[in-house]
Design an enzyme around this catalytic site. Sequence first.
Site, PDB file in Angstrom:
ATOM      1  N   THR A 187       0.811  -1.215   0.000  1.00  0.00           N
ATOM      2  CA  THR A 187       0.000   0.000   0.000  1.00  0.00           C
ATOM      3  C   THR A 187       0.842   1.262   0.000  1.00  0.00           C
ATOM      4  OG1 THR A 187      -0.076  -0.408   2.360  1.00  0.00           O
ATOM      5  CG2 THR A 187      -2.024  -0.997   1.112  1.00  0.00           C
ATOM      6  N   GLU A 211      -9.331   1.138   0.396  1.00  0.00           N
ATOM      7  CA  GLU A 211     -10.526   0.405   0.007  1.00  0.00           C
ATOM      8  C   GLU A 211     -11.517   1.176  -0.860  1.00  0.00           C
ATOM      9  OE1 GLU A 211     -10.999  -2.775   3.539  1.00  0.00           O
ATOM     10  OE2 GLU A 211     -10.246  -0.809   4.037  1.00  0.00           O
TER      11      GLU A 211
END
Lengths: 343, 739
Positions: free
Chosen positions: B468, B706
């Site tokens: 990430t 997300e």
Amino acid sequence: MNSFTYTRATTLETAVQDKASAELAKFIAGGTNLTDLMKVNVEGPNHLIDIRQLALKDITDNADGGLRLGALATNADTAYHEQVAKRYPLLAKAILAGASAQLRNMATNGGNILQRTRCYYFYDTATACNKREPGSGCAALSGFNRIHAILGASEHCIAVHPSDMAIALAALEANVNVTGQQGNRTIPFSDFHRLPGDAPHLDNTLQPDEIITSIDLPAKGFAQHHAYLKLRDRESYAFALVSVAAGLEMDGDTITEARIALGGVAHKPWRNREAEDLLTGKSATEENFKLAAAEIMREAKGYEHNSFKIELGKRAIMRALEQAVKMSNKPDSHFHRTSTEPV
Amino acid sequence: MSTEYIGKPTSRVDGRDKVTGKAQYAAEFEALNLTYGVVVSSTIAKGRIKAMDISAALQLPGVLQIFTHDNRPGLAWFDKSYQDEDSPPGAPFRPLYDEKILFSQQPIALVVASTFELARYAASLVKVTYETEPHVTDLNQLRQDAYTPSKYKSAEPTPRGDAETGLAQAAIKIEAEYNHPSEHHNPMEMHATTVAVAEDGTLTIYDKTQSVLNSQKYISKIFGLSTKEARVISPFVGGAFGSGLRPQYQLFLAMMAALQLKRSVKVVLTRQQMFSFGHRPATIQKLVLGAQANGALEAVVHEAIAETSQFEDYSENLVNWSAMLYKCENVQLTHKIAKMDVYTPLDMRAPGGVSGMFALECAMDELAYATKLDPLELRLVNYADKDYSEDKPFSSKELRQCYQQGAEKFGWNKRNPKPRSMREGKELIGMGLATGAWEVKQKEASAKATLSVDGTLQVSSATADIGTGTYTIMTQIAAETLGLPMEQVTFKLGDSTLPEAPLQGGSWTAATVGSAVKQACEALKEKILAGLRSAKDSPFEPVQTLEDVVFTDGRVFLKNNSEQSVSITEAMRLAGENVLEVTITAKPKKNQQEYAMFSHSAVFAEVRVDEDFGTVRVSRVVSAIAGGRVINPKTARSQVLGGIVWGIGMALEEESVIDQQYGRFINHDLAEYHVPVSADVHDLEVIFVEEHDDIVNPIGAKGLGEIGIVGAAAAIVNAVYHATGKRIRNLPITLDKLL
């Protein structure tokens, strides 16, 4: 994966002898399919004969005006070969519609046509599969058979052949040259792969001691009018749900010869001479294409999840023929394209 | 030189290590006298092991041991010992516990040998006879058996008002059912654990995980080890998407073998075995929407059924989105689960949000046609200016900007509202949109910051970077806070000896660990200042507070006189400090509870569908995100792009197919489980709209892991309808559904 011995063959003769001497021996070249199958315990050779050093990599002209593709020439080298791209663009397109660039760099022509089905059940030793284990049954018949055969299947096996290259070779009426202990022979492409019948563990008619040395392309390459249309679940790196290799000879608007081979629908590249004859001498109209498509699918039989292939197949045949008729005579510069758009 | 990094596109600090292979993943660590474990998996879904013949495998020279339920060592066998931080209510799966088979591909033995090849071969020789029992693995057949769990894992449905009356009053009503199949995470890196046993018996456990502390607690409880005895390290993770939130069975098996054999053991799952544990649960969702003629919602009914295992009650926040996304007085929600003979589902990127909003946003699209409103107009008519489900104001919400900027960039006004009205040759063109939202959370986390006399700063926290960009943004935050060049700052993570951090999930890492990193660096500033105050030769007049100074470019400046400054290294020298170190714990502020905190998105998709074949190409996507402050636009964009690509997969390709005869996922490899390939991905655009938020956390970042996937699938599904006039409510939309 089991333990195995490994040798490197330096001559065709020793390769053939070596293969005959061990019951569970296998040739290995690119290994792109065999090693996968060994890892999941579907193939378990006790002896591997590496044939990559054999002098079978060349692509050369044949006296009859055709082209000889060495069995060990890679798929990539074949597709991008100047003569193949120019005289047999149908073959080049079919090869490039398959696998990925990395795989095509490793995979060989001989290995390509020997690749085994991608049936889920063939790949999973927890399930019944007559191809993997004769007599164990066919889990696909009553299972998830979306990717399975609609033509030429049997109650023992509804798997399909996964190769794209083979579909073009079937349309081009290639010949497969093999060598074995009994000497050399040539197998017409339509006789090379088998239908499953009651012996689905046999994919083809190659004998255990035989090795493919080359594939001959006849002079006629359908470079002017051809199409390879592949329909699949994503744009790349997926096997065909239905694919069509079409080649036409045209005299004005009249079709003088038609070749149509289908992938993703049967245990072998599917040809239907009656359907091709229906088109011979006819004009290239939607109506005639429809008749040919209907003829090819006349005896098609769907299972629980794959009946859509019958209609999809018909539409694919029609589109491929249409593309073959309409294609411009300009040489193709974009062999990387594999989508359904007209080329 | 400028030490302002936050908000600037910054390349990954670990990028070079990753592309050169220097970054080590769990399966790549070497260890003393390493042995290799290969897992044997069950071939049936339900029943018991009648007999296991391990003799042939055991006889091979080099095979050290084969662990089965028959011979496994005695361990902690209480359920609670197996519970981890992400366990749903129930009794966690205990590997090799007994002869019972609870799901297909259940691990039933671990073969340990001196080489990997030998272990793999020996594993193929283990012969198992089963007594099979009938299994249930078809959610569709379990509609009547679905039940309301006694306890929801993450969110209890929060209905309000009276939907029945609302529907009765509605001028327009739509009702439809939406389904999607089970899906697997399929990270590139397979799950793996290397347990290194040193000469003195010290254990170092390299695990693929989204929390070294979760793994550590799990094995400590099960094997009776102190945290000191069980050090877990996980510096790099090759994708996880939630699959590393719970300790997976390779960790248990590798630990058990290492402790029994007193040897280092490495266990790597196969790609096929990656289909043997958690996955996004299949759902069946019924949506009923009632609206006035002008589109204003009168009632929303969202009833969902999702799969769970026989042993745990997994549930996710699936239906509450229908209560918060739009303004509506009457909302009825139910969320039931049904037990199947599968492994327990597991959080997978935007769990619940992806599934629930797929259904809601498709239903909204259907309502738009029913009300003859532009789908965008319908969303604006029902725009929620507060969170009606909890009656709280939003801490910030720039969704209007997302709609506006997204629509403009996409060219939404070029859309002919009529379905199947746009085409180019044989290609039908469709445009669709969907809204997305994701909850913003800040958890408690600790960080340690150590400043050395040479001006290098090391900050650490036991969080994870699953691709990430955690390493990078934490380095940015630390460097900017302390005013140091990034090259002088390193961030350490993935080690259980580091200060505590929560699971790396829920999009909360930037906010949670970022706040801790910021506060730790601010505490360091205080220390530097205190040193300057006490130094005899301070260049500054007495400085009272941090308010009086600025830390930038490696120096401390007086605010009211920028001519006067001192380098940080000089400040430490003056104060006689060789090293300054602080450890702090950052906690969310209490006032957060007064607000609803969400990130939002508006996703616009264009598809081209071959009218004869039903093949769908997603030609363009614009995703406009309101996600608070964007710390690193470069890694943030990558996050959202990945989310969109996954949305393409969910809409068109992904499905873990269960063969009902065997109760077994049958397309268990990456050749047959289709995820988008490069050729499927065309023009993608990401917009981050300005969104200022002081409430969510001290950083102002909402987290972007997300939100990018939420809404993407629905936008594509809606575009397919617009292109073809065919409403497909069962994902994925493969070509056969459009023929």
